[in-house]
Design an enzyme around this catalytic site. Structure first.
Site, short mmCIF file in Angstrom:
data_model
loop_
_atom_site.label_atom_id
_atom_site.label_comp_id
_atom_site.label_asym_id
_atom_site.label_seq_id
_atom_site.Cartn_x
_atom_site.Cartn_y
_atom_site.Cartn_z
N THR A 330 22.73 56.59 35.45
CA THR A 330 23.84 57.52 35.72
C THR A 330 25.18 56.87 35.40
O THR A 330 26.04 57.47 34.75
CB THR A 330 23.82 57.96 37.20
OG1 THR A 330 22.61 58.65 37.48
CG2 THR A 330 25.00 58.88 37.51
N TRP A 333 25.46 56.34 31.62
CA TRP A 333 25.69 57.60 30.92
C TRP A 333 27.18 57.92 30.89
O TRP A 333 27.69 58.43 29.89
CB TRP A 333 24.94 58.74 31.61
CG TRP A 333 25.15 60.07 30.97
CD1 TRP A 333 24.46 60.61 29.93
CD2 TRP A 333 26.15 61.05 31.31
NE1 TRP A 333 24.95 61.86 29.60
CE2 TRP A 333 25.99 62.15 30.44
CE3 TRP A 333 27.16 61.10 32.27
CZ2 TRP A 333 26.80 63.28 30.50
CZ3 TRP A 333 27.96 62.23 32.34
CH2 TRP A 333 27.78 63.30 31.46
N HIS A 334 27.89 57.60 31.98
CA HIS A 334 29.31 57.94 32.05
C HIS A 334 30.16 57.07 31.14
O HIS A 334 31.25 57.50 30.72
CB HIS A 334 29.81 57.81 33.49
CG HIS A 334 29.45 58.98 34.35
ND1 HIS A 334 28.26 59.06 35.04
CD2 HIS A 334 30.12 60.13 34.63
CE1 HIS A 334 28.22 60.21 35.70
NE2 HIS A 334 29.32 60.89 35.46
N GLY A 335 29.75 55.87 30.85
CA GLY A 335 30.56 55.03 29.98
C GLY A 335 29.89 53.71 29.68
O GLY A 335 29.14 53.17 30.50
N PHE A 494 32.47 60.22 27.58
CA PHE A 494 31.17 60.81 27.87
C PHE A 494 30.47 61.29 26.59
O PHE A 494 29.31 61.55 26.60
CB PHE A 494 31.29 62.00 28.84
CG PHE A 494 31.93 61.62 30.15
CD1 PHE A 494 31.89 60.32 30.63
CD2 PHE A 494 32.57 62.57 30.92
CE1 PHE A 494 32.48 59.98 31.84
CE2 PHE A 494 33.16 62.26 32.14
CZ PHE A 494 33.10 60.96 32.58
#
Length: 494
Positions: A330, A333-335, A494
């Site tokens: 998670t 995935w964001h950065g 993203f």
């Protein structure tokens, strides 16, 4: 108008932009509704989605088209080949994740390798800086959802290239979500109708989302950026908290605003997308927070990562490991940076700790003091971790120390904060009005007053007032966008 469009070409077309509101959306809506046949309606939406994506980055349209062709092909192969469908699924997932890795994580991987090479005194690698296609994380996850759904149910294999292309490129949720899973929308692509009430609901939802983004999120972003962009020694604890709270509200109103706009736009074209936010700052625990924040992402990791890994079915140790894997991915995935990974792992640690301490008992009436404590502790940790999400690790540590009253230059020893207020970044007093409004509407207090509208007379008056407010908000948003060039877009990473 033509000169304006030419001038704006090359910039990303945001929902909160004059080019989208005045040109793109009205034209697409008119074309969509004057064409009676659903096939041609889908053609209009597919071409419009490609144009929307190509507006700022034309070259990446070819990457998207290639990606659609690959997933269309592997979807058919998975659907037709019972014996080898797992192999085709693995290859399809590998290709999708491989493309995402090259554009989003290759440079970060080289950075990690360089750290080890430096430690061993070897020659470092050449830095890689690729331009990341906008929204690649969102549409990659939708492609993965399609392949996995077809693997689980081969009858879902899409034989119509246009329909699959529309699912992947549908412009309302293309660059900022919500993440739409294939089995939730495949039937709507081939069969749907738009009612007047549905269109009206969609337009209302769009204006609410636009107002969140333009009137609130942008105001919070301005203050947050001005403080974090200043010399960190020029301000103290108070401004550090203001920046942290401003970013907490900015990311909520920005992200939930885009989700509201996406859901509203989809309604206008006859689609029903699932909700993506449910007042996360009213959560009473970190576990509850993740049931309310970015719901589509939470559900994606639950259904396509956590459960396939075994979920909570393989013992306590394996359950903890599975949850750490989910929150690691998670964050990643964001950065592509260490602060995002730490942000994800910190949330995972808090959730695992909660579950080990508090055993859910639905029959037991919750203690009011424990509930209040849960709200307070959740908000504090969420705010602290947004600081880590917003800034690189070193700056995050400086800001977090500053928030608890400690100043550190990473050169001298820790010391209490003393600073000259004249050197501190200024905060417009009007900001505090926005702050109060932002805090007020981040909680679902208004739901408790729904009973008022049960009276038909009151309901009619409230309905008229609602439309007056919506018109006023739209005009205010338009005026703000026309007169202000500050309209940050936080989804590049993203």
């Amino acid at each position: 108008m033509i000169f304006y469009i030419i001038y704006r070409y090359g910039e990303i077309m945001l929902f909160s932009s004059i080019s989208f509101l005045v040109f793109f959306l009205p034209v697409i809506l008119i074309l969509y509704y004057i064409i009676p046949n659903l096939f041609y309606k889908n053609c209009i939406l597919f071409l419009a989605s490609l144009l929307f994506y190509a507006w700022g980055e034309p070259k990446f349209v070819f990457l998207m088209l290639a990606s659609i062709i690959v997933n269309y092909t592997f979807g058919l192969l998975i659907g037709k080949n019972g014996k080898h469908k797992k192999l085709f699924l693995i290859i399809g997932i590998f290709i999708n994740l491989g493309i995402l890795f090259v554009f989003k994580y290759l440079g970060f991987s080289v950075k990690i390798i360089d750290i080890f090479l430096n430690a061993l005194h070897f020659k470092t690698l050449t830095a890689i800086n690729l331009i990341m296609p906008i929204g690649i994380s969102f549409y990659t996850f939708q492609e993965l959802s399609y392949l996995v759904d077809v693997y689980r149910n081969p009858e879902l294999a899409q034989k119509n290239f246009l329909n699959l292309g529309l699912y992947i490129t549908f412009f309302p949720q293309l660059i900022a979500g919500p993440i739409v899973r294939y089995h939730d929308i495949n039937e709507q692509i081939s069969a749907r109708k738009v009612t007047v009430d549905q269109f009206a609901d969609g337009w209302e939802r769009f204006i609410v989302g636009l107002s969140k983004k333009v009137l609130l999120a942008n105001a919070f972003a301005s203050v947050c950026d001005s403080i974090y962009g200043a010399d960190y020694l020029s301000y103290g604890t108070y401004k550090a908290w203001i920046a942290a709270i401003a970013y907490t509200l900015q990311i909520y109103y920005d992200f939930s605003g885009y989700s509201d706009m996406a859901i509203g736009l989809a309604k206008m074209f006859g689609f029903e997308l699932l909700e993506n936010f449910d007042y996360p700052y009213s959560a009473s625990s970190i576990t509850d927070f993740w049931k309310r924040w970015h719901i589509s992402l939470t559900n994606f990791f639950r259904d396509y990562v956590y459960i396939p890994l075994g979920g909570n079915r393989k013992g306590k140790a394996r359950t903890i490991l599975n949850r750490f894997i989910v929150f690691f991915t998670t964050g990643l995935w964001h950065g592509a940076d260490f602060n995002f990974i730490l942000w994800g792992l910190a949330h995972g640690t808090l959730m695992i700790t909660e579950r080990s301490i508090v055993k859910p008992n639905p029959d037991k009436k919750p203690n009011i003091f424990l509930k209040i404590f849960g709200h307070v502790y959740t908000l504090i940790f969420v705010i602290f971790l947004w600081v880590l999400f917003r800034n690189p690790i070193k700056m995050s540590i400086i800001q977090l120390l500053k928030m608890i009253g400690i100043n550190s230059s990473f050169v001298t020893h820790f010391q209490p904060i003393y600073f000259d207020e004249l050197l501190s970044p200024k905060v417009d007093p009007i900001f505090y009005i926005f702050l109060a409004v932002g805090i007020l509407f981040s909680f679902p207090w208004w739901r408790k007053f729904n009973f008022i509208c049960k009276n038909s007379t009151v309901a009619k008056v409230m309905n008229v007032l609602k439309y007056i407010c919506l018109i006023f908000l739209f005009v205010l948003c338009y005026a703000n966008l026309a007169g202000n060039s500050y309209n940050p877009f936080i989804y590049f990473r993203f």
